[in-house]
Design a protein around this motif. Structure first.
Motif, PDB file in Angstrom:
ATOM      1  N   ILE A   1      38.026 -81.491  -7.848  1.00 41.84           N
ATOM      2  CA  ILE A   1      38.897 -82.400  -8.707  1.00 41.84           C
ATOM      3  C   ILE A   1      38.933 -81.858 -10.399  1.00 41.84           C
ATOM      4  CG2 ILE A   1      39.482 -84.559  -9.255  1.00 41.84           C
ATOM      5  CD1 ILE A   1      40.208 -84.164  -6.636  1.00 41.84           C
TER       6      ILE A   1
ATOM      7  N   TRP B   1      40.669 -78.827 -10.914  1.00 43.81           N
ATOM      8  CA  TRP B   1      41.893 -78.637 -10.922  1.00 43.81           C
ATOM      9  C   TRP B   1      42.579 -79.324 -12.012  1.00 43.81           C
ATOM     10  CZ3 TRP B   1      46.245 -81.839 -11.305  1.00 43.81           C
ATOM     11  CH2 TRP B   1      47.433 -81.586 -10.500  1.00 43.81           C
TER      12      TRP B   1
ATOM     13  N   ILE C   1      42.882 -81.289  -2.534  1.00 38.61           N
ATOM     14  CA  ILE C   1      42.619 -81.432  -4.087  1.00 38.61           C
ATOM     15  C   ILE C   1      43.891 -81.807  -4.733  1.00 38.61           C
ATOM     16  CG2 ILE C   1      41.587 -80.525  -6.012  1.00 38.61           C
ATOM     17  CD1 ILE C   1      39.372 -80.668  -3.803  1.00 38.61           C
TER      18      ILE C   1
ATOM     19  N   ALA D   1      44.536 -85.367  -6.811  1.00 33.23           N
ATOM     20  CA  ALA D   1      45.142 -85.446  -8.073  1.00 33.23           C
ATOM     21  C   ALA D   1      46.117 -86.050  -8.291  1.00 33.23           C
ATOM     22  CB  ALA D   1      45.031 -83.960  -8.649  1.00 33.23           C
TER      23      ALA D   1
END
Lengths: 304, 235, 222
Positions: free
Chosen positions: B7, B10, B186, B190
């Protein structure tokens, strides 16, 4: 009158009623050879193919659960790897390029492509059976007006300059598919002005063509309504797409000889012309995929 | 905690902060869709709710409209809106507005009903005419409960706007829907995180607006929980 | 030649198609009801003890409310997607989400219901010799019933709407027909399934409202 007791009685009664209303599941007949779950992708052709496979297996004595319109390939593969799905109708080259993470190994030879695919499937407990002659590949269409304006008949006609003026549309899975955006970039060097996320050759894509918000988009080679919509498919002259023959992807654990025979027999008879007419019936004439599948099975000697 | 690491990666990826699919662009889209829907919904719901509450008419309808609102399947509404109106923001805002109206209507009705009848009498006795009475006496007293309805509505619109991505809409829903389609948990997380943060920000900023609007000397009223629409989930 | 209706035009509701496809809707309704029932019952089973605990230990009250507010804002599709790697594209994934949302609604209502019990009644009960558990089961919870049933109403209507979203993870009940209408650009299943979902929710709400009136004749109608 004991109000408190009445309230509890009522709550219990309501609960019982709800449970009764909701219960009504079917039980597997004792003569069944087992239960198989057949899934389909989120477009009509996949529903038809899943129904054909499923009904043939049901005719052979299996109990079939369907998970039609389950989703994109990533979703369906997640489900089959986890065992929630046993079979799905795949497309040889696209499956290969999904499982090999876009390594570019698919060719125009369905048998070779399938063999290569199985080397990737085997470690994850899956197997691909014999590909059919029926093919449905990704294709890219533009409106007539755009084709005329830029003199486009094939994908390599799109120069970088032209690409920079076109908005491209496809489904959310497209940026990860070899035979979609990545392929257009690597094989044809195309970088579009913008990319609009729509659906997998569905009504969103068609609506976007219609209102001009995209000028080039992903369609399938078995679509029968493109001409009527004023769309023209650009030739894949550099052969970015490969042998997308229909074939069953099945969990090895569920792939008994009998199941394999039933499914391979179907693939032996399935043609591209069949796909085109069946997709037309479901997508454009709103016939039931299951009815269309039954008709195909009856015509090709597998009654259901 | 590999997941948390992913995360973090990202969010630290600069490509996720620029361009058409970048966080700023998606934020703008999401706020735009939500704000338009809540604003238009408020313009419709508040006057009606206030009027009904002031005159005490159609109470059952006003209170039960929230139930009807909860009963609307947002997925179905969005797709029907697309099939009627095509692509673009219009069908999305239309659907979200329809979902935004019920809680605001119910709460504004109840808010006006809750105004102490003695205060209304006193106002009338002091010579206030109808509209002035509503605007200068009843509304200020009704603000807390009314704003609770707006807050409930706004937060749910922010959450439901994620489904707009299903009919090619933008906003943070794009990350959630695309994350599902690509099986990229992911990206999906997000998106969920961003929507959650936006929802909290919406709640807080509307709470601040409420503090500004509540006249000094009036404490926050606590309405009977059963009549107030505090729970409204459409996505 | 396949039987069926060859549609060249696509009215919003094709009654001919509808009348020949009733079993489709029956199956969808059944799945819809099952998913809803499990969510409500599961939610009740979890929220009653949770609500009682939050009521009994005041320190839990605000954290429970705060946490439930936060989770309430998570879009259900996001929650389902996040669960997929762990619980798959199954009913379990859908129910974890649906039960979760039901619990969030019901816990609040259980708490509010218990808080609304007049302290005098509690005093009287204690005076009569009721021990805490007996007092809870025979006095407090029955008096909290109006709030609890109000919560069940809200939860049921909400869940019926949220079930349609589970079509995106292979379930859906009536949502499956909405999905089909969307993907096949076919109005009838889309419109009818949406209308049925609304009708189902409203019928459930009316039924529960009736039950509420029956169960608690002394309470004011909500």
């Amino acid at each position: 009158m004991n109000l408190k007791l009445n309230s509890w009685r009522l709550l219990v009664a309501l609960t019982a009623l709800t449970v009764l209303a909701a219960c009504g599941g079917t039980t597997t007949p004792s003569t069944s050879k087992g239960t198989l779950t057949v899934a389909g992708f989120n477009f009509p052709e996949s529903s038809v193919l899943a129904d054909i496979y499923g009904q043939a297996l049901a005719h052979d004595g299996y109990t079939i659960n369907y998970k039609l319109l389950l989703g994109t390939r990533p979703i369906v593969v997640t489900a089959i790897k986890a065992g929630q799905v046993d079979v799905y109708p795949g497309y040889a080259a696209s499956e290969l390029e999904y499982f090999n993470k876009g390594a570019g190994e698919a060719t125009s030879d369905p048998a070779a492509t399938t063999a290569k695919l199985n080397t990737y499937l085997q470690p994850v407990g899956l197997v691909a059976l014999t590909p059919a002659a029926a093919v449905d590949a990704n294709a890219f269409a533009v409106p007539q007006a755009i084709a005329a304006k830029y003199h486009l008949t094939k994908l390599s006609d799109i120069t970088p300059a032209i690409a920079g003026q076109l908005t491209f549309g496809a489904g959310p899975e497209c940026p990860t598919y070899k035979f979609c955006l990545p392929g257009l970039t690597s094989v044809y060097g195309l970088h579009f002005k913008a990319v609009k996320t729509l659906d997998t050759d569905g009504s969103l894509t068609r609506a976007a063509f219609k209102n001009g918000s995209i000028q080039i988009g992903l369609v399938f080679t078995t679509d029968a309504d493109l001409k009527a919509l004023g769309l023209v498919v650009l030739d894949d002259d550099k052969h970015m797409t490969a042998a997308d023959n229909v074939l069953p992807i099945i969990r090895s654990a569920a792939a008994s000889d009998e199941v394999k025979t039933v499914l391979n027999n179907i693939d032996a008879k399935l043609t591209t012309a069949d796909l085109i007419s069946m997709v037309d019936q479901v997508a454009n004439q709103h016939m039931d995929a299951s009815a269309v599948a039954t008709a195909w099975l009856q015509k090709n000697n597998y009654s259901s | 905690m590999e997941f948390l690491g992913s995360i973090w990666r990202w969010f630290s990826d600069p490509t996720h902060w620029s361009g058409a699919d970048g966080i700023p662009q998606r934020l703008v889209e999401h706020v735009q869709l939500s704000a338009e829907s809540v604003a238009i919904g408020a313009l419709i719901a508040l006057p009606i709710g206030i009027a009904l509450g002031h005159y005490g008419r159609f109470g059952d309808l006003a209170i039960n409209i929230s139930n009807v609102g909860r009963a609307l399947p947002s997925f179905g509404i969005l797709v029907i809106a697309f099939q009627v109106f095509g692509l673009g923001d219009f069908p999305i805002v239309l659907s979200l507005t329809a979902l935004a109206i019920p809680p605001m209507l119910t709460n504004s009705y109840v808010a006006l009903r809750e105004v102490d009848p003695d205060v209304k009498d006193a106002a009338r006795g002091m010579g206030y005419r109808e509209l002035t009475q509503v605007l200068r006496v009843e509304l200020p007293l009704a603000v807390p409960l009314l704003m609770a309805g707006v807050r409930t509505s706004a937060v749910q619109v922010v959450a439901t706007a994620t489904l707009a991505a299903l009919i090619s809409g933008g906003g943070f829903g794009r990350y959630i829907i695309d994350g599902l389609a690509q099986q990229d948990p992911i990206k999906g997380f997000a998106g969920a995180l961003l929507v959650g943060l936006l929802a909290v920000a919406t709640e807080l900023s509307l709470a601040r607006l409420e503090r500004v609007l509540v006249p000094r000397g009036i404490r926050l009223l606590k309405a009977p929980a059963m009549q107030r629409t505090a729970t409204f989930k459409t996505a | 030649m396949p039987t069926g209706l060859f549609l060249t035009s696509d009215p919003w509701i094709n009654w001919g198609w509808l009348s020949s496809h009733v079993p489709l809707f029956e199956d969808a309704l059944q799945q819809h009801l099952t998913l809803t029932a499990i969510a409500i019952l599961g939610g009740l089973v979890l929220s009653l003890p949770l609500g009682v605990a939050a009521h009994r230990w005041g320190a839990l009250r605000n954290p429970v409310l705060a946490v439930s507010e936060i989770f309430y804002t998570i879009p259900s599709i996001a929650l389902f997607s996040l669960l997929i790697p762990y619980t798959g594209l199954t009913e379990v994934t859908a129910e974890i989400g649906l039960i979760g949302y039901t619990v969030l609604i019901l816990v609040r209502n259980v708490m509010v219901g218990l808080e609304a019990v007049p302290p005098d009644v509690i005093d009287a009960a204690n005076g009569m010799g009721y021990r805490p558990l007996a007092r809870l089961m025979r006095i407090e919870l029955p008096l909290a019933l109006p709030a609890i049933i109000a919560g069940i109403r809200i939860a049921t209507v909400t869940t019926i709407g949220l079930v349609t979203i589970t079509a995106l993870i292979g379930l859906g009940g009536l949502g499956q027909l909405i999905l089909r209408g969307f993907i096949e650009n076919f109005h009838t299943p889309l419109v009818v399934a949406t209308v049925l979902s609304i009708a189902l929710a409203l019928v459930a709400d009316l039924t529960l409202a009736g039950a509420q009136r029956l169960a608690v004749p002394w309470a004011r109608n909500t």
